[in-house]
Design a protein around this motif. Structure first.
Motif, PDB file in Angstrom:
ATOM      1  N   PRO A 228      52.926  19.075  40.064  1.00  0.00           N
ATOM      2  CA  PRO A 228      54.220  18.586  39.569  1.00  0.00           C
ATOM      3  C   PRO A 228      54.322  18.760  38.054  1.00  0.00           C
ATOM      4  O   PRO A 228      53.321  18.678  37.340  1.00  0.00           O
ATOM      5  CB  PRO A 228      54.216  17.104  39.942  1.00  0.00           C
ATOM      6  N   PRO A 229      55.524  19.005  37.559  1.00  0.00           N
ATOM      7  CA  PRO A 229      55.702  19.205  36.120  1.00  0.00           C
ATOM      8  C   PRO A 229      55.506  17.912  35.333  1.00  0.00           C
ATOM      9  O   PRO A 229      55.700  16.815  35.860  1.00  0.00           O
ATOM     10  CB  PRO A 229      57.139  19.691  36.001  1.00  0.00           C
ATOM     11  N   ASN A 230      55.133  18.083  34.087  1.00  0.00           N
ATOM     12  CA  ASN A 230      55.092  16.954  33.167  1.00  0.00           C
ATOM     13  C   ASN A 230      56.519  16.649  32.740  1.00  0.00           C
ATOM     14  O   ASN A 230      57.385  17.528  32.784  1.00  0.00           O
ATOM     15  CB  ASN A 230      54.242  17.304  31.934  1.00  0.00           C
ATOM     16  N   PRO A 231      56.805  15.421  32.293  1.00  0.00           N
ATOM     17  CA  PRO A 231      58.159  15.089  31.843  1.00  0.00           C
ATOM     18  C   PRO A 231      58.627  16.078  30.770  1.00  0.00           C
ATOM     19  O   PRO A 231      57.907  16.365  29.819  1.00  0.00           O
ATOM     20  CB  PRO A 231      58.016  13.679  31.267  1.00  0.00           C
ATOM     21  N   GLY A 232      59.808  16.642  30.985  1.00  0.00           N
ATOM     22  CA  GLY A 232      60.385  17.568  30.018  1.00  0.00           C
ATOM     23  C   GLY A 232      59.878  18.997  30.115  1.00  0.00           C
ATOM     24  O   GLY A 232      60.334  19.868  29.383  1.00  0.00           O
ATOM     25  N   GLN A 233      58.931  19.263  30.990  1.00  0.00           N
ATOM     26  CA  GLN A 233      58.363  20.602  31.114  1.00  0.00           C
ATOM     27  C   GLN A 233      59.367  21.534  31.800  1.00  0.00           C
ATOM     28  O   GLN A 233      60.003  21.178  32.787  1.00  0.00           O
ATOM     29  CB  GLN A 233      57.065  20.566  31.912  1.00  0.00           C
ATOM     30  N   ASN A 234      59.510  22.736  31.277  1.00  0.00           N
ATOM     31  CA  ASN A 234      60.414  23.729  31.834  1.00  0.00           C
ATOM     32  C   ASN A 234      59.773  24.355  33.068  1.00  0.00           C
ATOM     33  O   ASN A 234      58.575  24.635  33.078  1.00  0.00           O
ATOM     34  CB  ASN A 234      60.684  24.795  30.764  1.00  0.00           C
ATOM     35  N   GLU A 235      60.584  24.619  34.101  1.00  0.00           N
ATOM     36  CA  GLU A 235      60.027  25.171  35.337  1.00  0.00           C
ATOM     37  C   GLU A 235      59.429  26.562  35.156  1.00  0.00           C
ATOM     38  O   GLU A 235      58.589  26.980  35.938  1.00  0.00           O
ATOM     39  CB  GLU A 235      61.056  25.161  36.459  1.00  0.00           C
ATOM     40  N   THR A 236      59.826  27.287  34.109  1.00  0.00           N
ATOM     41  CA  THR A 236      59.243  28.615  33.872  1.00  0.00           C
ATOM     42  C   THR A 236      57.796  28.519  33.405  1.00  0.00           C
ATOM     43  O   THR A 236      57.073  29.503  33.463  1.00  0.00           O
ATOM     44  CB  THR A 236      60.070  29.409  32.837  1.00  0.00           C
TER      45      THR A 236
END
Length: 64
Positions: free
Chosen positions: A14-22
């Motif tokens: 899962p992404p970190n808060p604010g991390q862009n999906e790219t």
């Protein structure tokens, strides 16, 4: 007999808060039927278009 029921672009973690999906590591979440249905993450990157068109695994924007 092993059969693919579905295959969807999915992130490895899962992404970190604010991390862009790219910036994420992408692969495929594959749902197989073989006796008991099971899922497997395949580390083969989908195309950018396949990632954009995915139905699940969405990143929701943070609200303040």
């Amino acid at each position: 007999m092993r059969e693919v029921l579905s295959k969807e672009p999915w992130w490895a973690r899962p992404p970190n808060p604010g991390q862009n999906e790219t910036e994420l590591e992408w692969g495929w979440l594959v749902h197989y039927s073989e006796g008991e249905p099971r899922f497997e993450f395949v580390r083969e990157r989908p195309t950018d278009e396949e990632i954009r068109q995915r139905k699940s695994c969405r990143i929701t924007p943070a609200t303040e």
